[in-house]
Design a protein around this motif. Structure first.
Motif, PDB file in Angstrom:
ATOM      1  N   GLU A  69      11.174 -17.625  40.517  1.00  0.00           N
ATOM      2  CA  GLU A  69      12.199 -18.162  39.604  1.00  0.00           C
ATOM      3  C   GLU A  69      12.025 -17.662  38.173  1.00  0.00           C
ATOM      4  O   GLU A  69      12.984 -17.267  37.523  1.00  0.00           O
ATOM      5  CB  GLU A  69      12.153 -19.699  39.638  1.00  0.00           C
ATOM      6  N   GLU A  70      10.784 -17.667  37.677  1.00  0.00           N
ATOM      7  CA  GLU A  70      10.552 -17.216  36.291  1.00  0.00           C
ATOM      8  C   GLU A  70      10.857 -15.729  36.134  1.00  0.00           C
ATOM      9  O   GLU A  70      11.430 -15.305  35.134  1.00  0.00           O
ATOM     10  CB  GLU A  70       9.106 -17.526  35.847  1.00  0.00           C
ATOM     11  N   LYS A  73      14.580 -15.295  36.031  1.00  0.00           N
ATOM     12  CA  LYS A  73      15.135 -15.722  34.732  1.00  0.00           C
ATOM     13  C   LYS A  73      15.029 -14.616  33.691  1.00  0.00           C
ATOM     14  O   LYS A  73      15.917 -14.444  32.854  1.00  0.00           O
ATOM     15  CB  LYS A  73      14.412 -16.969  34.224  1.00  0.00           C
ATOM     16  N   GLU A  74      13.935 -13.868  33.729  1.00  0.00           N
ATOM     17  CA  GLU A  74      13.759 -12.772  32.773  1.00  0.00           C
ATOM     18  C   GLU A  74      14.889 -11.750  32.892  1.00  0.00           C
ATOM     19  O   GLU A  74      15.340 -11.194  31.906  1.00  0.00           O
ATOM     20  CB  GLU A  74      12.403 -12.077  32.995  1.00  0.00           C
ATOM     21  N   LYS A  77      18.612 -13.838  31.887  1.00  0.00           N
ATOM     22  CA  LYS A  77      18.691 -14.787  30.761  1.00  0.00           C
ATOM     23  C   LYS A  77      19.874 -14.548  29.827  1.00  0.00           C
ATOM     24  O   LYS A  77      20.194 -15.403  29.010  1.00  0.00           O
ATOM     25  CB  LYS A  77      17.374 -14.795  29.978  1.00  0.00           C
ATOM     26  N   ASN A  83      19.447 -20.822  33.881  1.00  0.00           N
ATOM     27  CA  ASN A  83      18.387 -21.670  34.463  1.00  0.00           C
ATOM     28  C   ASN A  83      18.819 -22.251  35.810  1.00  0.00           C
ATOM     29  O   ASN A  83      18.090 -22.175  36.801  1.00  0.00           O
ATOM     30  CB  ASN A  83      18.030 -22.811  33.502  1.00  0.00           C
TER      31      ASN A  83
END
Length: 223
Positions: A69-70, A73-74, A77, A83
């Protein structure tokens, strides 16, 4: 709109653009699903910008889970609601791996079980990836259907069902692309460009928008 006019409406759009395609960039049915899910309340241009580097690395649900997930997001974004969208894309990837062996289901009901995938997204995937005769009604198609008289309805579903019924068989596969592109570039929300519309004479919208007046050229400077 009368049957003969509906046929002519599509015939002219088809003549101008015989093989219309989605403006979203994708490499396979899975990346198409992700791109369409990301495009909700965002522009195709903005989504394409974000997914070019993403789809260079991630092309399967398992690769999406590996990214996490992180990591996702990068990449996304710059897209609105990133999110929530990241959470949904990862959750959908998990279901696709666990329940569908990493394959994209070809049935609308199954697609709609995936987080972040509604009827419109499912219809786009079925049509673009698998050639199914579905019509995904977004804001552009909803406007064109109602404004032209092609398919009037109070909800996207009502417009969708009327379009499926009214659209002649030769045009059904590409109908959604012709209508979305027509709404995006000609039959615009605020000011439809009726003066250059190929189907203006078949359309119920009145009064037609006149061509913008040319600005008077400046007088030559005195020497």
């Amino acid at each position: 709109m009368k049957k003969a006019d509906i046929f002519e409406f599509y015939r002219r759009l088809a003549e101008a653009n015989p093989a219309p395609e989605t403006e979203l960039e994708y490499v396979n049915p899975y990346t198409l699903l992700v791109a369409v899910a990301l495009s909700a309340q965002a522009t195709d241009v903005g989504v394409n910008k974000a997914t070019r580097t993403l789809f260079a690395k991630v092309r399967t649900p398992q690769q999406m889970l590996d990214l996490g997930e992180e990591g996702l997001k990068e990449h996304i974004k710059t897209i609105g609601l990133f999110n929530t969208k990241a959470k949904n894309v990862i959750a959908a990837a998990r279901i696709l791996v666990d329940k569908f062996d990493g394959e994209i289901p070809r049935e609308r009901g199954e697609l709609e079980t995936l987080p972040g995938v509604g009827r419109k997204t499912a219809n786009v995937v079925l049509n673009v990836a698998f050639g199914e005769p579905t019509i995904a009604v977004d804001t552009h198609i909803f406007r064109v259907g109602n404004r032209t008289g092609l398919a009037r309805g109070k909800t996207p579903l009502e417009v969708e069902l009327k379009l499926e019924k009214a659209t002649p068989a030769p045009f059904i596969t590409h109908a959604h692309h012709w209508l979305i592109l027509h709404g995006r570039y000609t039959c615009k929300a605020r000011t439809p460009e009726c003066w250059r519309c190929p189907v203006a004479d078949l359309c119920a919208f009145k009064p037609k928008t006149p061509a913008p007046k040319a600005r008077p050229s400046a007088a030559p400077a005195a020497h």
